[in-house]
Design an enzyme around this catalytic site. Structure first.
Site, short mmCIF file in Angstrom:
data_model
loop_
_atom_site.label_atom_id
_atom_site.label_comp_id
_atom_site.label_asym_id
_atom_site.label_seq_id
_atom_site.Cartn_x
_atom_site.Cartn_y
_atom_site.Cartn_z
N HIS A 20 1.03 -1.23 -0.04
CA HIS A 20 -0.10 -0.01 0.00
C HIS A 20 0.91 1.27 -0.06
CE1 HIS A 20 -4.10 1.46 0.48
NE2 HIS A 20 -3.62 2.16 1.31
N LYS A 166 -10.04 6.46 -3.97
CA LYS A 166 -8.92 7.29 -3.24
C LYS A 166 -7.71 6.97 -3.90
CE LYS A 166 -7.61 8.59 1.33
NZ LYS A 166 -7.99 8.99 2.71
N LYS A 168 -3.59 7.69 -3.53
CA LYS A 168 -2.69 8.34 -2.74
C LYS A 168 -1.47 8.92 -3.53
CE LYS A 168 -3.63 7.38 1.46
NZ LYS A 168 -3.71 8.23 2.42
N ASP A 197 -5.29 11.86 -2.07
CA ASP A 197 -4.72 12.15 -0.68
C ASP A 197 -3.47 12.55 -0.83
OD1 ASP A 197 -4.30 12.58 1.90
OD2 ASP A 197 -5.14 10.59 2.58
N GLU A 223 -7.17 15.74 -0.66
CA GLU A 223 -7.21 15.41 0.89
C GLU A 223 -5.84 16.05 1.37
OE1 GLU A 223 -8.61 11.88 2.07
OE2 GLU A 223 -7.48 11.97 3.95
N ASP A 248 -7.45 16.28 6.99
CA ASP A 248 -7.47 15.14 7.52
C ASP A 248 -6.36 15.30 8.49
OD1 ASP A 248 -6.93 12.69 8.45
OD2 ASP A 248 -6.14 11.88 6.52
N LYS A 272 -12.09 11.32 11.91
CA LYS A 272 -11.57 10.02 12.44
C LYS A 272 -11.57 9.79 13.87
CE LYS A 272 -8.15 9.64 8.65
NZ LYS A 272 -6.78 9.65 8.18
N GLU A 326 -14.57 5.89 4.31
CA GLU A 326 -13.42 5.01 3.68
C GLU A 326 -12.94 3.84 4.72
OE1 GLU A 326 -10.05 7.31 2.82
OE2 GLU A 326 -9.83 7.96 5.26
#
Ligand code: MUC
Ligand code: MG
Length: 382
Positions: A20, A166, A168, A197, A223, A248, A272, A326
């Site tokens: 990831h 989304k 990255k 993001d 983001e 965020d 969050k 998410e």
């Protein structure tokens, strides 16, 4: 008065299904800190405190979360009545500053216990209660390869699992990122919402160029493009660009939510539970956003099933959740740590309905994957 008879904390290390790739780290595994409380009547409560990439995302690491709970929070908890969740959290907050992820794990476990004691789901104990039974769920395309991301996105659409993606970015040049995102927007045009993001990795000049170009290729949301403490620059970017900026990392509880709202620094908030310091604090962040006309998105720290269920309970109480959530963390891991997995279908996550969090740990999996395991587990083969 009821008391807390047992407090266990342990780290569970679980591989991810693929690398990831984020701007600040590439995750090959996730480390979840699980808290298990048992009260004097034998009622169990489970919580989770999980971050991303060791110390590369924020100030707390899996090891610091566990150590903050074991060394400083557990002695306070031993003197608390678990029936009074608010009073227990207030007692912890008087003696422990910061450490939001650790506090969230403990508050989650107390709420799980409270729900089980009362026979109601956590979503009926917080805010105004549950207003939705399921939540739209985004998937993060972050393999690091454009063609592989498109293939992965196609599979998610075909399975009717996700139609919000989304991406990255922020690791490569702005031009390379825009080319990557543009190709994915083109592939999914009219079929999925594409957001990015940057995880704080742009300067303000880079963000100005990047946000303009990303808007032109069809991105719906950008983001945390720049440093979390550069509130003035976030406000300038929000005024200048029509693609909404979502905060965020800049959000870490109600005070930051109020500051950002007053400055006009973001048009959407990624709420969050861990970053806010727990479910109640995250609910306050959402209330400030709603009062200020800021859109809501249910964020994740890529928690496993426990933190994901806790987040789902809170987000199910938000009357407006225009940007969805998410909450896909468990799906990024090779193995499920819950006895019964959470249900993902028709692009949504079903909010559990049982008492407390409405979930249970798979004790065999936990025994096998916990970092401090001492014995090899022997499984019978049928
Ligand atoms: C973040 O920064 O939002 C959420 C999804 C994902 O892939 O990483 C995270 C953390
Ligand atoms: Mg983010």
């Amino acid at each position: 008065m009821a008391t807390i008879a047992q407090i266990d904390t342990f780290i569970v290390d679980m591989p991810t299904i693929r690398p990831h790739v984020l701007a600040m780290a590439t995750m090959l595994a996730q480390s979840m800190v699980i808290v298990r409380l048992i009260d004097s009547e034998g009622i169990e409560g489970i919580g989770e405190g999980t971050t991303i990439g060791g110390l590369s995302y924020g100030e707390e690491s899996p090891e610091s979360i566990k150590s903050a709970i074991d060394t400083y929070i557990a002695p306070i908890l031993r003197g608390c009545d678990p029936v009074q969740v608010g009073a227990a959290i207030a007692a912890i907050s008087r003696s422990v500053r910061g450490n939001h992820f650790a506090k969230c794990a403990v508050e989650t476990a107390l709420l799980d216990m409270a729900g089980k004691r009362l026979g109601v789901p956590v979503s009926e104990l917080i805010g105004g209660g549950r207003v939705r039974a399921s939540l739209p769920v985004a998937w993060t395309l972050a393999s690091g390869d454009t063609a592989r991301d498109i293939e992965e996105g196609e599979a998610m659409l075909a399975q009717r699992r996700h139609r919000i993606f989304k991406l990255k970015i922020g690791k490569r040049s702005v031009a390379a990122d825009v080319a990557h995102v543009g190709a994915i927007c083109k592939a999914f045009a009219g079929r999925a919402s594409v957001r990015v993001d940057v995880n704080q990795n742009w300067s303000e000049p880079q963000a100005n160029i990047g946000m303009g170009l990303l808007h032109d290729v069809g991105v719906d949301l950008v983001e945390q493009p720049i440093a979390r403490d550069d509130v003035d620059a976030m406000a300038r970017l929000s005024v200048r660009h029509s693609v909404p900026l979502m905060a965020d990392e800049a959000l870490n509880g109600p005070r930051s939510a109020f500051r950002l709202a007053a400055a006009g620094a973001a048009r959407v908030y990624a709420v969050k539970i861990a970053q806010s310091g727990g479910l109640h604090a995250a609910g306050a962040v959402a209330a400030i956003a709603s009062a200020a006309g800021i859109g809501l998105y249910g964020g994740t720290m890529l928690e496993g099933g426990v933190g994901t269920a806790a987040s789902a309970h809170l987000f199910s109480t938000f009357p407006d959740l225009a940007w969805g959530t998410e909450l896909f963390g468990p799906l990024l891991l090779t193995e499920e740590i819950l006895a019964a997995p959470l249900t993902y279908s028709d692009f949504e996550l079903t909010v559990p309905t049982g008492p407390g969090l409405g979930i249970a740990l798979d004790t065999d999996k936990i025994a096998f994957f916990r970092r401090d395991r001492t014995a090899t587990i022997v499984h019978a083969v049928a």
